[in-house]
Design a protein around this motif. Sequence first.
Motif, PDB file in Angstrom:
ATOM      1  N   THR A  39      34.204-126.679   1.633  1.00 40.72           N
ATOM      2  CA  THR A  39      34.292-128.039   1.082  1.00 40.72           C
ATOM      3  C   THR A  39      34.791-128.026  -0.361  1.00 40.72           C
ATOM      4  OG1 THR A  39      32.464-128.742   2.490  1.00 40.72           O
ATOM      5  CG2 THR A  39      33.016-130.156   0.632  1.00 40.72           C
ATOM      6  N   MET A  40      34.259-127.111  -1.176  1.00 39.03           N
ATOM      7  CA  MET A  40      34.651-127.073  -2.574  1.00 39.03           C
ATOM      8  C   MET A  40      36.097-126.621  -2.751  1.00 39.03           C
ATOM      9  SD  MET A  40      32.288-128.367  -4.319  1.00 39.03           S
ATOM     10  CE  MET A  40      32.889-127.967  -5.962  1.00 39.03           C
ATOM     11  N   MET A  41      36.576-125.764  -1.874  1.00 40.89           N
ATOM     12  CA  MET A  41      37.984-125.376  -1.940  1.00 40.89           C
ATOM     13  C   MET A  41      38.882-126.576  -1.669  1.00 40.89           C
ATOM     14  SD  MET A  41      37.852-121.602  -0.122  1.00 40.89           S
ATOM     15  CE  MET A  41      39.608-121.316  -0.256  1.00 40.89           C
ATOM     16  N   ALA A  42      38.516-127.387  -0.684  1.00 40.50           N
ATOM     17  CA  ALA A  42      39.300-128.588  -0.389  1.00 40.50           C
ATOM     18  C   ALA A  42      39.231-129.586  -1.547  1.00 40.50           C
ATOM     19  CB  ALA A  42      38.805-129.232   0.900  1.00 40.50           C
ATOM     20  N   ALA A  43      38.040-129.730  -2.129  1.00 45.70           N
ATOM     21  CA  ALA A  43      37.870-130.696  -3.220  1.00 45.70           C
ATOM     22  C   ALA A  43      38.657-130.293  -4.462  1.00 45.70           C
ATOM     23  CB  ALA A  43      36.385-130.837  -3.552  1.00 45.70           C
ATOM     24  N   THR A  44      38.611-129.019  -4.825  1.00 47.44           N
ATOM     25  CA  THR A  44      39.332-128.582  -6.021  1.00 47.44           C
ATOM     26  C   THR A  44      40.841-128.673  -5.837  1.00 47.44           C
ATOM     27  OG1 THR A  44      39.103-126.289  -5.252  1.00 47.44           O
ATOM     28  CG2 THR A  44      37.511-127.068  -6.870  1.00 47.44           C
ATOM     29  N   ALA A  45      41.318-128.569  -4.598  1.00 43.99           N
ATOM     30  CA  ALA A  45      42.751-128.697  -4.346  1.00 43.99           C
ATOM     31  C   ALA A  45      43.235-130.120  -4.600  1.00 43.99           C
ATOM     32  CB  ALA A  45      43.078-128.284  -2.913  1.00 43.99           C
ATOM     33  N   CYS A  46      42.335-131.088  -4.614  1.00 42.39           N
ATOM     34  CA  CYS A  46      42.706-132.473  -4.937  1.00 42.39           C
ATOM     35  C   CYS A  46      42.848-132.680  -6.439  1.00 42.39           C
ATOM     36  CB  CYS A  46      41.653-133.440  -4.384  1.00 42.39           C
ATOM     37  SG  CYS A  46      41.550-133.485  -2.589  1.00 42.39           S
ATOM     38  N   GLY A  47      42.271-131.788  -7.226  1.00 39.36           N
ATOM     39  CA  GLY A  47      42.331-131.939  -8.670  1.00 39.36           C
ATOM     40  C   GLY A  47      41.349-132.980  -9.180  1.00 39.36           C
ATOM     41  N   VAL A 105      42.936-121.788  -9.325  1.00 42.81           N
ATOM     42  CA  VAL A 105      42.974-120.366  -9.676  1.00 42.81           C
ATOM     43  C   VAL A 105      41.596-119.861 -10.097  1.00 42.81           C
ATOM     44  CG1 VAL A 105      43.867-118.730 -11.392  1.00 42.81           C
ATOM     45  CG2 VAL A 105      45.421-120.318 -10.259  1.00 42.81           C
ATOM     46  N   LEU A 106      40.863-120.691 -10.825  1.00 39.19           N
ATOM     47  CA  LEU A 106      39.565-120.259 -11.348  1.00 39.19           C
ATOM     48  C   LEU A 106      38.433-120.350 -10.328  1.00 39.19           C
ATOM     49  CD1 LEU A 106      39.757-121.895 -14.893  1.00 39.19           C
ATOM     50  CD2 LEU A 106      39.829-119.453 -14.389  1.00 39.19           C
ATOM     51  N   THR A 107      38.522-121.291  -9.401  1.00 42.57           N
ATOM     52  CA  THR A 107      37.369-121.518  -8.516  1.00 42.57           C
ATOM     53  C   THR A 107      37.523-120.948  -7.112  1.00 42.57           C
ATOM     54  OG1 THR A 107      38.184-123.701  -7.815  1.00 42.57           O
ATOM     55  CG2 THR A 107      36.734-123.615  -9.741  1.00 42.57           C
ATOM     56  N   TRP A 108      38.723-120.891  -6.574  1.00 44.14           N
ATOM     57  CA  TRP A 108      38.865-120.406  -5.192  1.00 44.14           C
ATOM     58  C   TRP A 108      38.345-118.972  -4.998  1.00 44.14           C
ATOM     59  CZ3 TRP A 108      43.208-122.189  -1.457  1.00 44.14           C
ATOM     60  CH2 TRP A 108      43.166-123.574  -1.324  1.00 44.14           C
ATOM     61  N   PRO A 109      38.613-118.055  -5.926  1.00 48.55           N
ATOM     62  CA  PRO A 109      38.006-116.719  -5.749  1.00 48.55           C
ATOM     63  C   PRO A 109      36.484-116.767  -5.708  1.00 48.55           C
ATOM     64  CG  PRO A 109      39.775-116.636  -7.376  1.00 48.55           C
ATOM     65  CD  PRO A 109      39.528-118.083  -7.088  1.00 48.55           C
ATOM     66  N   VAL A 110      35.888-117.684  -6.479  1.00 49.62           N
ATOM     67  CA  VAL A 110      34.429-117.830  -6.472  1.00 49.62           C
ATOM     68  C   VAL A 110      33.949-118.269  -5.098  1.00 49.62           C
ATOM     69  CG1 VAL A 110      32.482-119.104  -7.445  1.00 49.62           C
ATOM     70  CG2 VAL A 110      34.339-118.336  -8.936  1.00 49.62           C
ATOM     71  N   TRP A 111      34.616-119.270  -4.519  1.00 52.24           N
ATOM     72  CA  TRP A 111      34.173-119.790  -3.222  1.00 52.24           C
ATOM     73  C   TRP A 111      34.394-118.782  -2.107  1.00 52.24           C
ATOM     74  CZ3 TRP A 111      31.159-122.825  -5.076  1.00 52.24           C
ATOM     75  CH2 TRP A 111      31.485-123.788  -6.022  1.00 52.24           C
ATOM     76  N   VAL A 142      24.858-122.536   5.229  1.00 49.64           N
ATOM     77  CA  VAL A 142      24.994-123.600   4.230  1.00 49.64           C
ATOM     78  C   VAL A 142      26.023-123.205   3.180  1.00 49.64           C
ATOM     79  CG1 VAL A 142      23.784-124.890   2.427  1.00 49.64           C
ATOM     80  CG2 VAL A 142      22.641-124.407   4.597  1.00 49.64           C
ATOM     81  N   ALA A 143      25.985-121.949   2.759  1.00 54.09           N
ATOM     82  CA  ALA A 143      26.925-121.464   1.747  1.00 54.09           C
ATOM     83  C   ALA A 143      28.366-121.529   2.254  1.00 54.09           C
ATOM     84  CB  ALA A 143      26.564-120.032   1.358  1.00 54.09           C
ATOM     85  N   ALA A 144      28.576-121.225   3.536  1.00 56.11           N
ATOM     86  CA  ALA A 144      29.927-121.275   4.097  1.00 56.11           C
ATOM     87  C   ALA A 144      30.470-122.705   4.090  1.00 56.11           C
ATOM     88  CB  ALA A 144      29.924-120.711   5.512  1.00 56.11           C
ATOM     89  N   VAL A 145      29.628-123.671   4.466  1.00 55.70           N
ATOM     90  CA  VAL A 145      30.035-125.078   4.440  1.00 55.70           C
ATOM     91  C   VAL A 145      30.372-125.496   3.008  1.00 55.70           C
ATOM     92  CG1 VAL A 145      29.250-127.456   4.818  1.00 55.70           C
ATOM     93  CG2 VAL A 145      28.686-125.665   6.483  1.00 55.70           C
ATOM     94  N   LEU A 146      29.531-125.076   2.083  1.00 60.69           N
ATOM     95  CA  LEU A 146      29.746-125.381   0.673  1.00 60.69           C
ATOM     96  C   LEU A 146      31.087-124.842   0.189  1.00 60.69           C
ATOM     97  CD1 LEU A 146      28.863-125.989  -2.320  1.00 60.69           C
ATOM     98  CD2 LEU A 146      27.755-123.758  -2.273  1.00 60.69           C
TER      99      LEU A 146
END
Length: 440
Positions: free
Chosen positions: A345-353, A308-314, A338-342
């Motif tokens: 990736t971070m959305m997928a990583a945060t979904a893992c917890g 909830v906190l990070t996906w809007p940022v990405w 580069v920003a799009a790749v970032l």
Amino acid sequence: MAELARGGMAGLVGAGVSAGSQFLIVVAVTRGLDAGTAGAFFTATTLCLMIAGILRLDCGNGLIYFIARSRERTYHDISRYFQVALAPVIMLSTATAVVVFVWGDTITTALISGPAAAALGPALHTLAVALPVIACADVLISATRGFGVMRPTALLGGVLQPGAQLVLVGTVASTGVAASLGWVLPAAWAVPALPVLVLAAIWLRRRVPSGPYIPGTAREFWRHTAPRALGGAVQAVFQRLDIVIVAVLAGPEEAALYTAATRFKVVGQLINQGLAQAVQPRLVRAMAEGDLPLARRIYQAATMWLVVLTWPVWLGYAALAPWLLGVFGERYSDGATVAAVLAVTMMAATACGMVDVVLIAAGHTTSSMMNILGAIAVTVALDVALVPSHGALGAALGWSGGVLAKNLLPLLQIARLYDLRPFGAHSLPSLRPWHARDAT
């Protein structure tokens, strides 16, 4: 859970201030210096943080583990753990500082060549002096969280240190002194670690009664911490290796571009860190007591809040990257891809917890280390293949592959061993007001 919420909020506030300060530091440096000198500064500070991350031997998390598991609320026997934890950190960091100070020019020549080398050499000499202070400060700040409080971490590591760095580095970068005196800018960046170290030591001294050394303490402490010490070292390398690789394979200018384009990943990393710091002691207790239902509740609640906190940022960063990167200067707007790749990736990583935190809380420090080693192998292989031809974009793709490996491996392990998954029955209820759930 209200205590967890308060701790998480304190961690998030500190993480937010730290992320904002670090972002503004990059803005000040990229706008105040040419790309080569800025890249040399980023490379030097990255190397310093990487080496400090190795030399702290993950003693901070080791201290958290033993303090959090202590059932004696007077903590009368805790001082013995500090004795066996700090001694090797001080000795190794001091020895390494001497080596870097003496052979700093040789290290510079091995890394980069050209005009930027004139800035990297003095920076390495300056940061070598600060290395023991930076490593010990990190250990002591981490140890405060073992007492179940987040305020020292939020205030010292999240506000005081990055805030002071912003003021000092911004002042130096705006005056132009850094271009003529290569040691001034890294000194401005390193100095705030000293008051942080002193204040953390004072805070702990008031809460940890001195006591005699007990035989067997070192063996007990390092039996748990040693595998994680290697894992923590590997983690420190993994977090920052990409900038150094770009500087070596593509030059300091590309390193400056890559640093600017990926600066927003610090936002997500610090939010994750803020939540993890609040969650870790509770998870350690839950796993130590075999309370899997509580561990599952904490893990799923933390994952939901992380998303909830990070996906809007990405999503916002991916959409607004061309404009946002222009803040660093005209040439930095080329990092939108580069920003799009970032972001993806971070959305997928945060979904893992916080999968690695859960794995470590369960005592699987060796598995955590092997996972990170595998992630580094993926990153290095992709970087070597892609950075020479694609520069910053190649580094982003290499970093992305490593991050996915680092999160998916422990995700599979905790699901198999403990049937813990990032989303489940506790995900949506965690978004309800904390006071309402505590009242039910």
